[in-house]
Structures are given as C-alpha cells and as structure tokens.
Design a protein around this motif. Structure first.
Motif, PDB file in Angstrom:
ATOM      1  N   MET A  64      25.682  50.950  25.279  1.00 23.71           N
ATOM      2  CA  MET A  64      25.132  51.193  26.613  1.00 23.71           C
ATOM      3  C   MET A  64      26.104  52.088  27.379  1.00 23.71           C
ATOM      4  O   MET A  64      27.315  51.888  27.307  1.00 23.71           O
ATOM      5  N   PRO A  65      25.574  53.093  28.076  1.00 23.64           N
ATOM      6  CA  PRO A  65      26.486  53.952  28.844  1.00 23.64           C
ATOM      7  C   PRO A  65      27.238  53.108  29.869  1.00 23.64           C
ATOM      8  O   PRO A  65      26.652  52.227  30.509  1.00 23.64           O
TER       9      PRO A  65
ATOM     10  N   PHE B  92      29.016  52.676  33.313  1.00 25.27           N
ATOM     11  CA  PHE B  92      29.158  53.279  34.625  1.00 25.27           C
ATOM     12  C   PHE B  92      30.255  52.509  35.331  1.00 25.27           C
ATOM     13  O   PHE B  92      29.988  51.585  36.086  1.00 25.27           O
ATOM     14  N   ASP B  93      31.520  52.855  35.022  1.00 28.42           N
ATOM     15  CA  ASP B  93      32.596  52.112  35.655  1.00 28.42           C
ATOM     16  C   ASP B  93      32.822  52.669  37.050  1.00 28.42           C
ATOM     17  O   ASP B  93      33.734  53.428  37.296  1.00 28.42           O
ATOM     18  N   ARG B  94      31.912  52.323  37.896  1.00 30.42           N
ATOM     19  CA  ARG B  94      31.989  52.803  39.270  1.00 30.42           C
ATOM     20  C   ARG B  94      32.116  51.601  40.196  1.00 30.42           C
ATOM     21  O   ARG B  94      31.635  50.512  39.882  1.00 30.42           O
ATOM     22  N   VAL B  95      32.757  51.812  41.300  1.00 31.88           N
ATOM     23  CA  VAL B  95      32.911  50.754  42.281  1.00 31.88           C
ATOM     24  C   VAL B  95      32.080  51.137  43.490  1.00 31.88           C
ATOM     25  O   VAL B  95      32.070  52.308  43.892  1.00 31.88           O
ATOM     26  N   THR B  96      31.387  50.189  44.040  1.00 26.20           N
ATOM     27  CA  THR B  96      30.639  50.463  45.268  1.00 26.20           C
ATOM     28  C   THR B  96      31.634  50.826  46.358  1.00 26.20           C
ATOM     29  O   THR B  96      32.636  50.130  46.539  1.00 26.20           O
TER      30      THR B  96
END
Lengths: 394, 356, 76
Positions: B217-218, B220-224
């Motif tokens: 699964m890609p 998305f190590d993003r933080v809000t």
C-alpha cells in the motif's frame, strides 16, 4: 467424436445457431489453433464446451469436460471493452486462450437491436455453440475423474486452518452483468454457494469490462482459486466455503454488500479468506471494504488485484487503498504496452479495432502490427489468478 | 557495430575531484580530461570503460544554485556530444555520494539532466538513507552503497556492473543488480499462477510466517498540519535546529555526522549568539560563516528583537540542537519525539526549526 | 524532527534552504531560507542589512505559524 477427437461440422453448427435465433444476420465459423498466425478481435466471451451427464441438479452428478477447447464469440463492438486473442507471437504469452483450440464465431446481428439485445444474442449464441460442441462428450469415457469436496468432509480436517473464498461478481447493468444459475447477479447476492455448483458452470459472464480483467464464462468454469483450494483441502487447509457477492454502483449498496458478504464469511468461521475481483476502478473500493471489514473481524485476508500504474509504471496503481490490505497478489499492470506483430488471419470486425479499450490512437500501424496496452488482451491480468503474470516494483 | 570500448563521463564533487575540501564547496563546475580520484579505480574495475572527462562541481554550488550549475555543467559537456559518433560518451556516472546529502543532490541532478539533454544512460551510487535518494530515485538509477568511503570499491564494482548491463541493454532488477527500487511497476512472468500464489501467501499469513505482499500500500507519511497560533501576542515560542549550533566547546559532544544525540541549551539572559559563546559542529557544510556569527543558523538576535517588540509572547528558555548530516530517519524521528515531549511539558505552543 | 513535533500538536515552521527535501520528508509549514551554510544570513551584505534580512525571515516564520493551512505550504 472420433476416439478422443471432436469432429465439428461447421454447416451443422451454423444451421443450429441460425435456426434458434432470428436476430443473427450473418455467422462465420472458423477454427484457431495454438501457434497459428491468427488474431481474434472484439472477442466478447469464451466458453468451454461441457456436457452434463444425466438429469442432475447443479453441483451434483457428472460433468464431461473437453480440455483444450473453447468457443470464442466475436462481433461488432458493443461496449468498447471487447478484447483481442493472438494465437502466436508475443501477445499469445498473455492470454490463456492462445493455448486452447478455439471455435470462433463471428456474429453479425440484424439492424436496430439495442446494445443489451446485441449482447444477449452473442452470449446465447456462444452458450448454444458450447452445448452443441459438448454434446458428443456424452458418449466418451473420461481420461481422468476429479471429485469436488462436499460440505460433509470439512469436519474431518479440524486440525487444519479454515479457509473461505470470497468471490465478487461484476453486476452493474448495461453490459456489466453476470448471471448466477440463470439469474442476473444484481439481485440475491451476497450468498453462500458450494464449489461443486460453481465448477458446474453456475456462473455465466455477460459483461464487457476491459478484456484483461473480465472474468469470462471460461474463467468462471475453471476458477483457479476454487481448483487450488479444492486441491489443498485436507492437505494444508480446510476449505470451508465460498461466498459470492456483487460490486454494485452506489456507495451505500457497496457498503451493504461488504457488510452482508463479511457476515456470511464470518458464519463460516474461517481463519483466512481469499478475495478475488472483477474489473477495476470502483471495484477497488469494494475489495478494500471487504479487506478492512474482515481484517477488523480478525480474519486474515489475501486479495488478488491488477494494477493501472500507467504505461511507464509510475502512477498509483489502485483507485482505492486501505492500510489493512497487507497481503496483495498483483496479477499485472494492465497499462503496460505491447506491440503485436501482423497476423495472417484476422477474425472479427477489423474496422472496430481502434475503438477497443487499451488501443492507442495510432495503435494500428501501416504494416498491420498493433500497439496496445495489455488491457486489450483477453484474460491478461485475470483477477481470479488464472495467469502467471505478476507486477513488481523495480 | 557497437565498439566494446565505452567512453564515460564521470562526475565528482570538489573533494573527490581533488580540488579541495569544504572551503572549496562553492566551486562552479569544471571539466577535466581523463579520470580523477575514484575514477581511476573505476576504470580498473570496469574493463572496456574509458573515462573521457571528469566533471567536478562544488557541493554547495550545485545544491544551492542547482539550475545555474546544471546549465553550466551541460554547456561544458555539450562539445562531447556534437563530435563524431564514435567519440561520443555513451554513459554518465556520478559519485558515489554515500550518505553525503549535498553531494547526493548534485549526483542526482546531473544524472537526470544528462539523461534528458543528451539521451544517454546515467547512474550514481548512494547510501539508501541519503536524502537525495527520495528526490531522485524515480528518475535516476542509484546503486546501493555503504554509508561512507569505506565502501568505495564495492560501490564502484556494482556501478560498473550495472553500467555494463545498461550499455549492453540487458534487463536489470533491483535485487540482482543492487540498485535502489525506483518505485516503478513492471510486469514479470512468475513460475506460478496468481491463484496458487494467493493460497500460499494466505497459508503463510495464517501461520504468521514472513511473506511479501506483491503490492505494498502506498505510504502517505504525512502529518495533519497543527492548528495555527491563535494569539501571537501570548504564544510561547521555542527554537530547534539541526544546524549544529552548540555552546562553545560542544559540551554534549554531538557528532558532526550521523549524530546519535541532541543537546538542550539555555537561552536565558542571552540577547544574541556570538562567536564567543557558540559554534557550529555540523560536518556537512562549511562552518566559517556560522562560526563567525551563529545567528546566521539560529537567529536568536532577530527573535529577541521581535520578542521585545511584542511580535510574539515569549521565547522558551532553552533551545534544542543536533546535527542533521547523514542522520538516519529513525534517529531524527526519535529526537523529534523526545523534543516534542519536553516542549509539551514546558508549555511551548509554537516552534521555529532551522536546518542547513 | 519537524513531523514529530507537529504530530504532538505544536505548529512548527521548517526554515531551510533545500525546500524539495522539506517537501519530501513531509514538513507542512516551510520557510525557504538563504543558503545551506547561512540560512538566516548573507555574509556578502553589510551587518545591518544582513540583520534586517534575518529579521524579515523570522517575521515571515511567525506569520506562517499564525496561518491556517490545509496541507504542505511553502511561505516564500
């Protein structure tokens, strides 16, 4: 039949098919053998000619099967998503039907038919031809007999992990339908069904999704997941049952289908479940919902999918993803391009070639070769796992 | 007929090119005939290869003026691509850059530009955690190397082997040719059908045995994004830096590269940093300017000025510093977590984090 | 480091000269600065002018901290 060889009289088959449906205007019948320089275009469905012995109900009795033979229906384009089969060359590596001796029906229908009626004529002609070709099997002694497990023997294997199969069928109307025991699969699903019934021809394809990930009637007849699970039953696992479900068009219906299918799967109390797929795009959402729901219920999942990662393989492959989908089988990137060399014989309406899904705007070249995406090849990225193709990261 | 002698362009930074250390990091691209430094070893490891020229560029020059530097490099190389066919270079190799971030960026940028402009294959070598890897791996072939120059010979050997395959147009695969996956999806034929692979993977998963999903699964190590500061006039602000600014003498012995720790240092009573009180211990850039005036990396003087004027509430009485130079992602993450805990405990509501 | 601080709910502005790296690692509020060895300064300027530049950058950073954002934003 002459021994184990089927002798087919084209004139008789032709008369039989024309006689039973007046909507057929013209009909050409040809034979395409493995290795020949033959291309079939605008293929709608592929059906294995079988014969059911005696008067048994679905899933019981004896079914006579002709190996290495299939009926292929071709005709004017209806849904843009009909496919190609090459019997030799690089394209042959991608289609299972390059390995079968194919009875090719080129069907032209009378003017003024609706697309639905058009599809129905082709579908019924293919099924009728398969029955016609299968009939001589009633007088033949089988070389090999396979027996499918019955529900009763599950209890014998209580020491083995319990495995179920979740089998979604595309059922979205407008040339995207599948039929279960003669009924349109848009109603009455999800439901439990025995592998014996499924492998007895319970499912008929009536849809025109992209050729690469359309589950033809032949694929349903030979569902490789069912074959693998039946083979392993009592060996490494305990195959406890199959649920067929649908892939509807509305989100609320998808949610309901996922909840219903998961409930039925849970009633089988499996440790693990295999989830197949048909089509791409919105069916990705169905698959991800099923994975999420089942994993959250503590049931281990493995799901088969194809990818649409762009011709260069750089785009995101799926329309929907979920973190729980940690065990995926990728059956190939349908966007990958291939150049198909010219063939000596072409069956099907050549004029419609450039309209096929997966065909590039200038795909048809002067010399008769054709550049297309694998999307256009029948069964190239089959999500029942019929093929050895796999997509990987490089 | 393709000759089996290959002409190659090699690209190095000022250090490996033999033109000087960190003080020369601002050097504009120069082109020298023949091989330099690691290029000589490369020629020995790569039979049939001849380094036609070596392009040398200063780390900072390339990293800070990438566009200009690339144009200059391409013009220097252009004459090699206008001559007779047989004389044209058939491949560019850059580095290896190991874990060096700026050098890695230079290698990645030049490989990408050369391949686009002159249509020849290009490759480089880096440690997988080099920050340039995530910037360039999609476009550029990057051989996996060790963290530092100790891995030079192995890196050059792998680069030579991969280059040979590219030149002979053979099929390459990440694990067998030791390059970093490019995140591209490619079809292959497996010995087994998808259905059989599915059943096997399920058995492995149920038995808790290791298995590899065929489509990860890609991530998305993003933080809000955190909510903005509502009232600047009352906010307690903290300063954090990965630029290696520490009190004179480096009391916590923070390492110049691959730092294993961060330091917590007082700001109480300080209105500005100075060369007397603070210094840089960062090994990844020329510290001349930061040592002369540490406010250039940790702008305490300007922050204090604005604090006095009421542009924000108050400055937290400590700052946190480490060296972001070949620091692993996992290490940086653990520093970040610990610093965040301390900031929360001290009631800090906003942070300026400076990097070099 | 930036992401972990933000994960704790504290707004953080990442002041750096190589913006693409900051974008790749996932910083949300990004403030582009002058150069790697001197992000908050320019040795070629006079001291007063350099200080003014630094002050302007810090002010921009404060403004970024007070700005609501949807996703990654470069405050140039």
């Amino acid at each position: 039949m002459e021994g184990k060889t089927l002798i087919l009289e084209p004139g008789a088959l032709r008369a039989f098919l024309m006689g039973r449906d007046e909507r057929i205007k013209t009909l050409e019948i040809s034979l395409a053998r493995p290795g020949e320089s033959v291309r079939m275009i605008c293929v709608k469905d592929v059906i294995a000619p079988w014969w059911k012995m005696g008067d048994f109900q679905s899933g019981a009795g004896r079914l006579q099967v002709l190996r290495n033979c299939a009926v292929v229906t071709c005709g004017r384009i209806v849904g843009f998503q009909e496919g190609i089969i090459d019997m030799s060359g690089p394209g042959a590596l991608y289609s299972p039907f390059a390995g079968t001796i194919n009875i090719v029906l080129e069907v032209e229908v009378v003017a003024g038919l609706s697309p639905h009626a058009h599809e129905e004529v082709l579908r019924e002609a293919g099924l009728a031809a398969a029955t016609f070709a299968g009939q001589p099997l009633r007088d033949v002694e089988a070389d090999e007999i396979l027996t499918w497990p019955s529900e009763a023997d599950s209890s014998m294997f209580s020491h083995l992990p319990r495995v179920a199969y979740l089998y979604p069928l595309l059922s979205q109307g407008l040339l995207h339908d599948t039929y279960v025991l003669g009924e349109n699969a848009n109603a009455g699903l999800p439901r439990l069904i025995s592998p014996a019934q499924l492998l007895d021809g319970a499912i008929i394809s009536g849809n025109c999704v992209s050729a690469c990930d359309k589950n033809t009637t032949y694929h349903h007849q030979h569902n490789p997941i069912l074959h693998e699970l039946c083979r392993e039953h009592g060996q490494s696992l305990n195959f406890v049952g199959t649920v067929i479900t649908h892939e509807p068009t509305r989100l609320a219906a998808k949610e309901a289908a996922a909840a219903g299918a998961s409930e039925l799967i849970r009633s089988l109390a499996p440790d693990g479940v295999i989830i197949s797929k048909e089509g791409f795009g919105n069916p990705d959402t169905d698959q991800m919902m099923l994975i999420r729901t089942l994993e959250q219920a503590g049931i281990k999942t493995v799901a088969l999918t194809d990818e649409y990662a762009g011709p260069d393989g750089c785009s995101q492959s799926l329309a929907d993803v979920t973190a729980e989908a940690d065990a995926m089988i990728s059956v190939g990137n349908a966007n990958e391009r291939i150049v198909l060399p010219p063939m000596q014989r072409i069956y099907g309406p050549v004029k419609d070639l450039n309209k096929l899904a997966g065909a590039c705007p200038q795909g048809l070249r002067q010399d008769g070769s054709l550049e297309i995406e694998l999307q256009g090849i029948m069964g190239a990225t089959n999500q029942l796992g019929f093929q050895p193709l796999r997509c990987r990261e490089v | 007929m393709m000759s089996d002698r290959y002409r190659i362009i090699h690209c190095l930074n000022q250090f490996f090119g033999g033109l000087g250390g960190e003080t020369e990091a601002g050097l504009a691209p120069v082109l020298q005939k023949g091989s330099r430094g690691p290029g000589q070893l490369l020629e020995r490891l790569f039979p049939g290869a001849e380094i036609a020229a070596t392009l040398i560029c200063g780390d900072n020059y390339m990293a800070t003026n990438t566009e200009t530097a690339l144009e200059e490099a391409l013009s220097l190389l252009a004459p090699y691509f206008t001559g007779a066919e047989a004389e044209r270079p058939s491949l560019l190799m850059a580095g290896p850059a190991f874990a060096a971030g700026r050098y890695g960026i230079a290698c990645g940028a030049i490989c990408q530009a050369i391949a686009e402009r002159f249509g020849i294959p290009a490759l480089t070598g880096m440690f997988p955690e080099n920050p340039a890897v995530s910037l360039y791996r999609k476009e550029v072939l990057i051989v996996r190397t060790a963290q530092d120059v100790m891995g030079m010979e192995a890196a050059l050997r792998d680069m030579a082997s991969l280059a040979g395959k590219l030149l002979r147009r053979e099929e390459i695969l990440p694990e067998q040719d030791n390059y970093l996956v490019q995140g591209r999806r490619r079809n292959v034929f497996d010995p087994e059908t998808g259905a059989r692979r599915a059943v096997r993977m399920l058995l492995q998963k149920m038995r808790h045995e290791p298995f590899v999903s065929e489509y990860a699964m890609p991530t998305f190590d993003r933080v809000t994004p955190a909510a903005p500061v509502a009232d600047m006039g009352k906010v307690r602000l903290a300063l954090v830096t990965s630029g290696g600014i520490v009190p004179q003498g480096n009391p916590d012995r923070i390492q110049a590269a691959s730092a294993q720790s961060f330091g917590t240092y007082p700001l109480k009573g300080l209105s500005a940093l100075s060369s007397v009180t603070h210094q840089s211990v960062h090994g990844g850039y020329d510290p001349t300017w930061a040592n002369a005036d540490p406010n250039r990396v940790l702008p305490l003087d300007a922050v204090r000025e604005l604090e006095t004027e009421g542009a924000f509430g108050s400055l937290h009485e400590f700052y946190y510093a480490t060296v972001g130079n070949a620091t692993s992602v996992a290490m940086a993450r653990s520093f970040g977590r610990e610093i965040a805990q301390r900031l929360l405990a001290d009631g800090v509501q906003a942070v300026i984090l400076t990097s070099t | 480091m930036v992401k972990e601080i933000e994960r704790a709910g504290i707004p953080v502005v990442h002041a750096c000269s190589i913006v693409p790296i900051s974008l790749t690692v996932g910083s949300n509020r990004i403030l582009p600065t002058i150069a790697i060895p001197h992000p908050f300064g320019d040795p070629e300027m006079g001291l007063a002018e350099e200080k003014g530049l630094r002050r302007a950058l810090v002010e921009k950073g404060l403004k970024a901290l007070a700005t609501g954002i949807e996703g990654q934003t470069v405050f140039s």
